[in-house]
Write a protein that holds these residues in place. Structure first.
Motif, PDB file in Angstrom:
ATOM      1  N   HIS A   1     -11.589  24.155  13.525  1.00 18.42           N
ATOM      2  CA  HIS A   1     -11.874  24.011  12.102  1.00 18.42           C
ATOM      3  C   HIS A   1     -12.198  22.557  11.777  1.00 18.42           C
ATOM      4  O   HIS A   1     -11.619  21.627  12.360  1.00 18.42           O
ATOM      5  N   VAL A   2     -13.095  22.373  10.826  1.00 21.53           N
ATOM      6  CA  VAL A   2     -13.417  21.026  10.333  1.00 21.53           C
ATOM      7  C   VAL A   2     -12.558  20.731   9.113  1.00 21.53           C
ATOM      8  O   VAL A   2     -12.428  21.563   8.212  1.00 21.53           O
ATOM      9  N   VAL A   3     -11.936  19.545   9.094  1.00 24.23           N
ATOM     10  CA  VAL A   3     -11.158  19.083   7.937  1.00 24.23           C
ATOM     11  C   VAL A   3     -11.625  17.674   7.586  1.00 24.23           C
ATOM     12  O   VAL A   3     -12.162  16.955   8.442  1.00 24.23           O
ATOM     13  N   PRO A   4     -11.440  17.264   6.332  1.00 19.85           N
ATOM     14  CA  PRO A   4     -11.928  15.937   5.923  1.00 19.85           C
ATOM     15  C   PRO A   4     -11.119  14.780   6.481  1.00 19.85           C
ATOM     16  O   PRO A   4     -11.559  13.625   6.422  1.00 19.85           O
ATOM     17  N   GLY A   5      -9.933  15.047   6.976  1.00 26.50           N
ATOM     18  CA  GLY A   5      -9.104  13.976   7.519  1.00 26.50           C
ATOM     19  C   GLY A   5      -7.928  14.542   8.274  1.00 26.50           C
ATOM     20  O   GLY A   5      -7.494  15.674   8.024  1.00 26.50           O
ATOM     21  N   ILE A   6      -7.419  13.782   9.223  1.00 24.28           N
ATOM     22  CA  ILE A   6      -6.232  14.169   9.989  1.00 24.28           C
ATOM     23  C   ILE A   6      -5.030  13.478   9.366  1.00 24.28           C
ATOM     24  O   ILE A   6      -5.023  12.247   9.226  1.00 24.28           O
ATOM     25  N   PRO A   7      -3.997  14.244   8.963  1.00 21.70           N
ATOM     26  CA  PRO A   7      -2.848  13.613   8.293  1.00 21.70           C
ATOM     27  C   PRO A   7      -2.091  12.671   9.223  1.00 21.70           C
ATOM     28  O   PRO A   7      -1.819  13.009  10.374  1.00 21.70           O
ATOM     29  N   ARG A   8      -1.773  11.510   8.699  1.00 18.07           N
ATOM     30  CA  ARG A   8      -1.069  10.497   9.485  1.00 18.07           C
ATOM     31  C   ARG A   8       0.037   9.860   8.655  1.00 18.07           C
ATOM     32  O   ARG A   8      -0.029   9.822   7.427  1.00 18.07           O
ATOM     33  N   THR A   9       1.052   9.344   9.345  1.00 15.73           N
ATOM     34  CA  THR A   9       2.100   8.583   8.688  1.00 15.73           C
ATOM     35  C   THR A   9       1.548   7.229   8.272  1.00 15.73           C
ATOM     36  O   THR A   9       0.438   6.835   8.659  1.00 15.73           O
ATOM     37  N   LEU A  10       2.336   6.494   7.511  1.00 17.18           N
ATOM     38  CA  LEU A  10       1.920   5.163   7.090  1.00 17.18           C
ATOM     39  C   LEU A  10       1.712   4.228   8.270  1.00 17.18           C
ATOM     40  O   LEU A  10       0.966   3.257   8.177  1.00 17.18           O
ATOM     41  N   SER A  11       2.375   4.515   9.389  1.00 19.48           N
ATOM     42  CA  SER A  11       2.199   3.679  10.577  1.00 19.48           C
ATOM     43  C   SER A  11       1.162   4.245  11.533  1.00 19.48           C
ATOM     44  O   SER A  11       1.013   3.753  12.648  1.00 19.48           O
TER      45      SER A  11
ATOM     46  N   LEU B   1       2.741  27.854   9.533  1.00 18.63           N
ATOM     47  CA  LEU B   1       3.706  28.949   9.685  1.00 18.63           C
ATOM     48  C   LEU B   1       4.295  29.380   8.350  1.00 18.63           C
ATOM     49  O   LEU B   1       5.233  30.176   8.314  1.00 18.63           O
ATOM     50  N   GLY B   2       3.764  28.820   7.238  1.00 14.58           N
ATOM     51  CA  GLY B   2       4.145  29.327   5.932  1.00 14.58           C
ATOM     52  C   GLY B   2       4.980  28.422   5.063  1.00 14.58           C
ATOM     53  O   GLY B   2       5.281  28.766   3.918  1.00 14.58           O
ATOM     54  N   THR B   3       5.388  27.259   5.573  1.00 16.70           N
ATOM     55  CA  THR B   3       6.166  26.336   4.746  1.00 16.70           C
ATOM     56  C   THR B   3       5.266  25.732   3.672  1.00 16.70           C
ATOM     57  O   THR B   3       4.162  25.265   3.980  1.00 16.70           O
ATOM     58  N   PRO B   4       5.698  25.730   2.401  1.00 18.45           N
ATOM     59  CA  PRO B   4       4.885  25.100   1.354  1.00 18.45           C
ATOM     60  C   PRO B   4       4.621  23.632   1.672  1.00 18.45           C
ATOM     61  O   PRO B   4       5.470  22.943   2.248  1.00 18.45           O
ATOM     62  N   VAL B   5       3.452  23.166   1.283  1.00 19.71           N
ATOM     63  CA  VAL B   5       3.050  21.795   1.581  1.00 19.71           C
ATOM     64  C   VAL B   5       4.083  20.792   1.098  1.00 19.71           C
ATOM     65  O   VAL B   5       4.450  19.849   1.810  1.00 19.71           O
ATOM     66  N   GLU B   6       4.604  20.992  -0.129  1.00 22.11           N
ATOM     67  CA  GLU B   6       5.540  20.028  -0.700  1.00 22.11           C
ATOM     68  C   GLU B   6       6.867  19.978   0.045  1.00 22.11           C
ATOM     69  O   GLU B   6       7.608  19.006  -0.053  1.00 22.11           O
ATOM     70  N   GLN B   7       7.176  21.028   0.821  1.00 18.49           N
ATOM     71  CA  GLN B   7       8.412  21.048   1.605  1.00 18.49           C
ATOM     72  C   GLN B   7       8.189  20.579   3.042  1.00 18.49           C
ATOM     73  O   GLN B   7       9.128  20.172   3.720  1.00 18.49           O
ATOM     74  N   ALA B   8       6.960  20.656   3.510  1.00 23.96           N
ATOM     75  CA  ALA B   8       6.679  20.335   4.910  1.00 23.96           C
ATOM     76  C   ALA B   8       6.604  18.837   5.163  1.00 23.96           C
ATOM     77  O   ALA B   8       6.903  18.375   6.263  1.00 23.96           O
ATOM     78  N   ALA B   9       6.192  18.072   4.168  1.00 25.08           N
ATOM     79  CA  ALA B   9       6.011  16.637   4.377  1.00 25.08           C
ATOM     80  C   ALA B   9       6.219  15.889   3.080  1.00 25.08           C
ATOM     81  O   ALA B   9       5.917  16.399   1.997  1.00 25.08           O
ATOM     82  N   ASN B  10       6.744  14.690   3.212  1.00 22.66           N
ATOM     83  CA  ASN B  10       6.909  13.797   2.075  1.00 22.66           C
ATOM     84  C   ASN B  10       5.614  13.007   1.897  1.00 22.66           C
ATOM     85  O   ASN B  10       5.277  12.167   2.736  1.00 22.66           O
ATOM     86  N   PRO B  11       4.852  13.254   0.833  1.00 25.90           N
ATOM     87  CA  PRO B  11       3.555  12.572   0.687  1.00 25.90           C
ATOM     88  C   PRO B  11       3.663  11.059   0.648  1.00 25.90           C
ATOM     89  O   PRO B  11       2.731  10.354   1.027  1.00 25.90           O
ATOM     90  N   ASP B  12       4.800  10.537   0.213  1.00 22.37           N
ATOM     91  CA  ASP B  12       4.946   9.087   0.114  1.00 22.37           C
ATOM     92  C   ASP B  12       5.201   8.435   1.464  1.00 22.37           C
ATOM     93  O   ASP B  12       5.216   7.215   1.573  1.00 22.37           O
ATOM     94  N   ALA B  13       5.422   9.269   2.497  1.00 23.65           N
ATOM     95  CA  ALA B  13       5.559   8.743   3.856  1.00 23.65           C
ATOM     96  C   ALA B  13       4.247   8.859   4.619  1.00 23.65           C
ATOM     97  O   ALA B  13       4.203   8.606   5.815  1.00 23.65           O
ATOM     98  N   MET B  14       3.169   9.239   3.898  1.00 29.86           N
ATOM     99  CA  MET B  14       1.885   9.490   4.535  1.00 29.86           C
ATOM    100  C   MET B  14       0.823   8.501   4.077  1.00 29.86           C
ATOM    101  O   MET B  14       0.849   8.011   2.952  1.00 29.86           O
ATOM    102  N   ALA B  15      -0.137   8.249   4.955  1.00 31.98           N
ATOM    103  CA  ALA B  15      -1.267   7.403   4.598  1.00 31.98           C
ATOM    104  C   ALA B  15      -2.302   8.168   3.786  1.00 31.98           C
ATOM    105  O   ALA B  15      -3.020   7.584   2.977  1.00 31.98           O
TER     106      ALA B  15
ATOM    107  N   ASP C   1       0.819  -1.208   0.000  1.00 35.46           N
ATOM    108  CA  ASP C   1       0.000   0.000   0.000  1.00 35.46           C
ATOM    109  C   ASP C   1       0.858   1.265   0.000  1.00 35.46           C
ATOM    110  O   ASP C   1       0.347   2.373  -0.097  1.00 35.46           O
ATOM    111  N   PHE C   2       2.195   1.107   0.094  1.00 35.79           N
ATOM    112  CA  PHE C   2       3.107   2.243  -0.050  1.00 35.79           C
ATOM    113  C   PHE C   2       3.152   2.645  -1.526  1.00 35.79           C
ATOM    114  O   PHE C   2       3.128   1.796  -2.420  1.00 35.79           O
ATOM    115  N   GLY C   3       3.280   3.935  -1.780  1.00 33.42           N
ATOM    116  CA  GLY C   3       3.432   4.408  -3.147  1.00 33.42           C
ATOM    117  C   GLY C   3       4.797   4.085  -3.716  1.00 33.42           C
ATOM    118  O   GLY C   3       5.759   3.819  -2.982  1.00 33.42           O
ATOM    119  N   VAL C   4       4.908   4.123  -5.031  1.00 37.89           N
ATOM    120  CA  VAL C   4       6.166   3.797  -5.704  1.00 37.89           C
ATOM    121  C   VAL C   4       7.309   4.693  -5.233  1.00 37.89           C
ATOM    122  O   VAL C   4       8.397   4.200  -4.897  1.00 37.89           O
TER     123      VAL C   4
END
Length: 653
Positions: A605-615, A628-642, A167-170
């Motif tokens: 605030h209401v959000v559709p989901g709470i971000p979590r790691t693969l574990s 605090l202003g960090t772009p999304v693509e720099q703040a987290a690696n999407p492939d390490a997320m569920a 279920d991990f991305g490529v």
């Protein structure tokens, strides 16, 4: 609300007398006082870990070198010894070795004799593919018997195992495996989850194409075999697969295990790499954490026998995937003669009680899950049934609120809940429970034997009865041998020893009580700091998620050094719920009354989901960076997320 510390279970004399820890202490000639035994284990680590080797009659040559030398992080254990994990895991010959259950109702058992034969066959196949001591075998597999078999076969050769769940991305898998340059990739064509089948054939081709060191790709047509009514090991990959993988040969599982061969074991030095696990970091490449044969054998023998009370005749089920260290811990049940139950599928399909039903149908004696599953069971009103052989329940992954303890005590009276905490870094728990300790709501009963866990104040001094940084001040043999591709050890040192030289800083808040019990309060790098008072996030979630209308939540303090920020609460609502003014007021009143006025959020605030790691861990720090202003693509690696798609909902206008 349940009072923290409320007594829920006490061991009777018969339970204490029959506990495996009691037998060990009797063998040592020590009293049954746990705290006395713990102090001895951490003050005399060489004696303690030697006793583990001797008590369990570990197979191998202990050598005549010192048991322990050096200082953290540069420590050497059992110099001159030789050992093999697989040889110790496969020492038994009679009875049921493992059980496999799939979401679609499939079931398979392997006896010890059958497991040994399969490992020997796969070992022979790996040798035929050129795998030897020190080579890496990478696996893109769900929690199926082939994963366990291939892991043991790899270890038997002194080669190095590394796995990722399909279920991990490529990109996530390539980021992991490319670092370790595997010689063989073992992969499935897909997996089952939540009543659906997911084809991963194209993903496997992409992964193989990104790994130029591959000599072979071993396909397990898991989905195709199920469609044809065959066992996966009997199906062969189609010609399209062969054409699309660019490096080396392509064979099926049957081709890998086709030849009989001897079950032999390459004994290696104590710290020889056994497997490579990966941190769940949210930025940068995952840290490839290397554990050694000897350290894992001794640690898992100690932890499984004395803290989970597992041994021969026990059936051990922990819900996990191959991408989480709990899979490695689960298969460690073989070391103590227990029967692991492997499960491939969703925890909540076809119903939220799915895992409880498996634990019942398989006569499980010890059942482990992540804390969120226990809380979800509570909210869903599940009433676990049967479970006549169940002697213990384990919880890990995140702090379990006292209400989770109390629910289990009410639903399964007489069954102790052993909350424990540790991590991928040590492939075990360093605080947990035993059958000698009473169970109190929200309390982890003890520090594990051989784990000198302390709580440090901001000045780096140990404190009792106060929340501080969780540190380990004496080495443990299952601490990483190294990080892969970190020859000077700089990355390893920076990860754990940058704050307190010579002392392992784990990154959690902990309070250690006078009696040695403790409470984990969440990650220390995601702390709330309101009016100069530092607060962990776990107690906040305990209050908010008690509301039936709240399915999940995340709290962020945007304050920075010298500057008070805002306290922001994000919630995911239960089906049919609305975040109206009455609910907001009720949440704020509960936080004010049950915690303090400082805990009342400035905004909800209401959000559709709470971000979590693969574990499954909540991603508090990356969300704070985004706010605090960090772009999304720099703040987290999407492939390490569920669920990376939810991050954009935290970008402030």
């Amino acid at each position: 609300m349940v009072a923290e510390g409320e007594l829920l279970w006490e061991p009777g004399e018969e339970i204490v007398a029959s506990a495996k820890l009691t037998r060990y202490l009797r063998w040592l000639g020590r009293s049954g006082d746990y705290e006395d035994a713990w102090r001895w284990s951490v003050e005399h680590p060489a004696e303690f870990w030697t006793s583990i080797w001797d008590y369990f009659d570990v197979i191998g040559d202990r050598g005549d070198g010192p048991v322990l030398s050096g200082e953290m992080p540069n420590v050497t254990w059992f110099a001159g010894s030789s050992i093999n994990y697989a040889e110790n895991a496969l020492r038994r010959t009679e009875g049921t070795a493992l059980v496999f259950v799939s979401e679609d109702g499939g079931r398979q058992e392997l006896t010890w004799a059958e497991l040994r034969e399969e490992v020997a066959r796969v070992r022979t196949g790996l040798v035929r593919l050129g795998v030897g001591r020190g080579d890496r075998v990478a696996a893109y597999l769900p929690n199926i018997p082939q994963a366990l078999i291939a892991c043991l076969a790899t270890a038997s050769l002194g080669a190095i195992w590394s796995a990722g769940s399909p279920d991990f991305g490529v990109p996530s898998i390539v980021d992991r495996f490319k670092q370790i340059e595997p010689k063989v990739l073992i992969a499935v064509d897909g997996y089952h989850y939540n009543g659906k089948s997911y084809d991963r054939s194209a993903a496997v081709n992409e992964i193989a194409a990104a790994l130029p060191t591959l000599r072979a790709t071993v396909w397990i047509p898991y989905l195709a075999a199920a469609d044809d009514g065959q066992a996966p090991q009997h199906a062969e990959p189609g010609p399209g697969h062969t054409e699309e993988v660019p490096h080396g040969e392509v064979i099926g599982w049957e081709g890998l295990r086709a030849e009989e061969g001897p079950l032999e074991f390459e004994r290696v030095p104590f710290d020889h790499p056994l497997w490579i696990l990966y941190s769940s970091g949210t930025t940068g490449l995952p840290k490839p954490i290397v554990h050694g044969h000897g350290g894992v054998v001794l640690e898992h023998l100690k932890s499984l026998a004395f803290h989970q009370d597992l041994g021969e005749g026990d059936v051990f089920f922990w819900y996990t995937t191959t991408g989480w260290m709990m899979w490695n811990y689960l298969i460690g049940g073989l070391l103590v003669g227990a029967t692991p139950v492997l499960y491939d599928g969703s925890a909540t399909f076809p119903s939220p009680a799915a895992l409880w039903r498996i634990a019942d149908s398989e006569d499980v004696t010890y059942f482990g899950v992540g804390a969120p599953y226990i809380m979800a069971s509570l909210k869903a009103g599940i009433r676990p049934e049967g479970l006549e052989r169940l002697r213990g329940v384990g919880s890990t992954g995140s702090p379990l609120p006292p209400e989770g303890f109390a629910w289990l005590a009410a639903e399964l009276p007489g069954t102790p809940l052993g909350s424990f905490s540790g991590g991928t870094d040590v492939c075990t728990g360093f605080v947990g429970a035993t059958m000698l300790h009473p169970i109190r709501a929200g309390i982890i009963p003890c520090r594990s034997l051989g784990a000198r866990v302390e709580s440090y104040d901001p000045a780096g001094k140990p404190v009792v009865g106060e929340v501080g940084e969780l540190v380990i001040t004496q080495p443990m043999p299952s601490m990483p041998v190294k990080f892969w591709n970190d020859p000077g050890g700089e990355r390893y040192t920076e990860s754990y020893f940058d704050v307190y030289p010579g002392v392992w800083r784990h990154g959690d808040w902990i309070k250690i009580n006078e009696d040695g019990s403790c409470v984990i309060y969440g990650r220390s790098d995601s702390t709330l700091n309101r009016g100069g008072v530092r607060m962990g996030t776990s107690e906040f979630y305990r209050v908010v998620e008690r509301f039936d209308e709240i399915a999940d939540s995340l709290v962020i303090d945007t304050g920075q050094l010298g500057q008070e920020g805002r306290l922001l609460l994000y919630v995911t609502l239960a089906e049919g719920a609305e975040l109206g003014e009455p609910l907001q007021r009720a949440i704020c009143d509960a936080l004010r009354t049950e915690l303090s006025p400082r805990h009342v959020p400035n905004e909800i605030h209401v959000v559709p989901g709470i971000p979590r790691t693969l574990s499954g861990k909540k991603l508090e720090v990356p969300v704070r960076k985004i706010l605090l202003g960090t772009p999304v693509e720099q703040a987290a690696n999407p492939d390490a997320m569920a669920n990376p798609e939810v991050l954009r909902h935290f970008v402030r206008e």
